[in-house]
Design a protein around this motif. Structure first.
Motif, PDB file in Angstrom:
ATOM      1  N   ILE A 244       0.832  -1.205   0.000  1.00 11.45           N
ATOM      2  CA  ILE A 244       0.000   0.000   0.000  1.00 11.45           C
ATOM      3  C   ILE A 244       0.867   1.257   0.000  1.00 11.45           C
ATOM      4  N   SER A 248       1.226   3.899  -3.102  1.00 13.22           N
ATOM      5  CA  SER A 248       0.859   5.299  -2.853  1.00 13.22           C
ATOM      6  C   SER A 248       1.965   6.240  -3.316  1.00 13.22           C
ATOM      7  N   PHE A 252       1.372   9.164  -6.032  1.00 15.10           N
ATOM      8  CA  PHE A 252       1.656  10.561  -5.689  1.00 15.10           C
ATOM      9  C   PHE A 252       2.749  11.128  -6.592  1.00 15.10           C
TER      10      PHE A 252
END
Length: 473
Positions: A244, A248, A252
């Protein structure tokens, strides 16, 4: 329609001509720093621990190095862009050199860990920038040969590293084994100053994405911790948390003004994205052999360390030999076939290892190792070259620098996944040959399934590459 730079013929001797010899030596030495350092430390560190203590910290000497090398590699393209390749390489080599000296003259394991952290950070940046320099310093027709030359360096390190380190440790000191890196690093710096031009734009003010780099380091640390956890539930939670966190970071990064990765990293609709999946998934699948094969050979069939190590080295030998052989291929169609063949042989090799342990036949297991090495050898250079040459305008450095970083991350993730499978199958608690064999088979079945993902990506890449070339034409 064929690009002469791609389809033109070339010879191995061209890498040693005055035009390319210094560049070839520099890039191969950058690989040698990473390759030899790993084997030197793994061989000499147990002796160091007996002298200075800190046995409970020995695994961290490898974990910290891995985490910092991945963080350094992730920042490599940014440092190259902002500081220039020459400044970034010399600076990172000095960091690596400082880490080597700190570790070599350490009086405690804490000091060794500090040295290993600096070694990892410096070497991660060196590897990333050296990859980014390949398409700059060599024409396309020579790129596969450069990867072949680097594969030879790895094979030499696999055999020479433990031998040199063992002799120095036994005859002199474990500190002497660490210090082998010093002349290598100094020669590397001298070559960089000679062949890599100064940045024409000078040093730019740099906004460092500390949050993303810290998140990458934290994600890899979670993976590393998962690999040493005994409870399966904790392993699952740590691996899931790492997945995760790293996903991410990629999401981003695509919206950031100072990206670390190419904009289509891991996208399933681009050549670069699919290629990066192959670069990640192949090491994830293969990592089980690095972690558990030697141990199983010793425990199940009574192999000594030397015999088991030589058995395991067949992977590196096959990789190197095949990388040299396929470097002669210039037709893009043949290269596309190699990209498909590589992951296919990986899956076949892992399945053969499962069969070998099921049949209790060492030669069949060795055949599996050779097939896996052959798979990497025939495709790795071509996959890397495809990613480099298919990157979007202005993103080639980021795509190229990500390759060695992603490979290291793949091995870390693969070790954690293999550890999870091993614990779930009861490998640590196995007390009979049958129980050990069954647990080992389970580990390699899981690896084979992961390899299927790499194989699917290999076939998808060929189709996407066709569409990409058609659009260009």
């Amino acid at each position: 329609m064929h690009d002469p730079a791609v389809s033109g013929t070339s010879r191995w001797s061209e890498l040693l001509t005055p035009t390319y010899s210094a560049a070839t030596t520099t890039l191969c030495l950058g690989v040698a720093l990473f390759a030899f350092n790993g084997f030197l430390v793994s061989t000499s560190l147990p002796t160091a621990v007996r002298e200075i203590g800190g046995l409970e910290l020995i695994s961290w000497a490898f974990t910290i190095y891995l985490v910092l090398s991945i963080v350094g590699g992730a920042s490599g393209a940014l440092l190259k862009a902002r500081l220039g390749a020459r400044t970034a390489l010399v600076g990172s080599a000095l960091v690596f050199l400082a880490g080597t000296l700190i570790a070599a003259f350490a009086s405690s394991m804490t000091e060794v860990l500090v040295g290993r952290a600096l070694q990892g950070l410096g070497e991660g940046i060196i590897a990333a920038i050296c990859y980014a320099l390949i398409p700059e310093l060599f024409p396309s027709r020579l790129v596969a040969r450069v990867f072949g030359a680097e594969a030879v360096v790895w094979a030499v390190a696999a055999f020479g590293g433990p031998l040199i380190s063992g002799l120095l440790t036994e005859q002199l000191s474990w500190r002497a084994a660490f210090l082998v890196n010093v002349p290598l690093a100094l020669i590397f710096i001298a070559l960089v100053l000679r062949i890599v031009p100064k940045s024409s734009g000078g040093v730019q003010l740099m906004s460092v994405p500390f949050l993303r780099l810290s998140a990458i380091g934290s994600g890899i640390m979670l993976v590393a911790l998962a690999s040493i956890m005994q409870a399966v539930l904790l392993q699952v939670l740590f691996v899931a948390g790492a997945a995760i966190l790293l996903a991410s970071v990629v999401a981003f990064d695509r919206r950031s003004a100072t990206p670390l990765f190419p904009s289509d990293a891991f996208a399933l609709n681009s050549v670069v994205g699919i290629g990066l999946w192959i670069v990640l998934l192949m090491p994830v699948a293969q990592a089980a052999t690095s972690v558990y094969l030697v141990m199983t050979l010793q425990e199940l069939w009574g192999y000594g360390p030397t015999k088991a190590g030589a058995f395991n080295a067949t992977f590196a030998i096959a990789w190197s030999l095949c990388a040299i052989l396929v470097a002669n291929l210039h037709d893009p169609r043949h290269r596309a076939w190699m990209i498909r063949l590589g992951p296919t042989l990986l899956v076949a090799g892992l399945a053969t290892i499962v069969l070998g342990f099921s049949m209790n036949m060492a030669l069949v297991v060795m055949l599996g190792q050779i097939l896996i090495g052959t798979g990497f050898g025939v495709c790795w250079g071509f996959v890397s070259q495809t990613v480099m040459e298919s990157a979007r305008s202005g993103e080639r450095d980021r795509a190229s620098a990500l390759l060695p970083t992603l490979q290291s991350a793949g091995y870390a993730i693969g070790a954690a996944v293999a550890g999870l499978a091993a614990n779930a199958a009861g490998y640590p608690a196995a007390t009979t040959p049958e129980a050990l064999r069954d647990a080992t088979i389970t580990i390699f079945i899981v690896s084979t399934v992961i390899g299927l993902g790499a194989m699917a990506a290999g076939y998808a890449l060929r189709q996407k590459r066709k569409a990409h070339v058609a659009v260009e034409l």
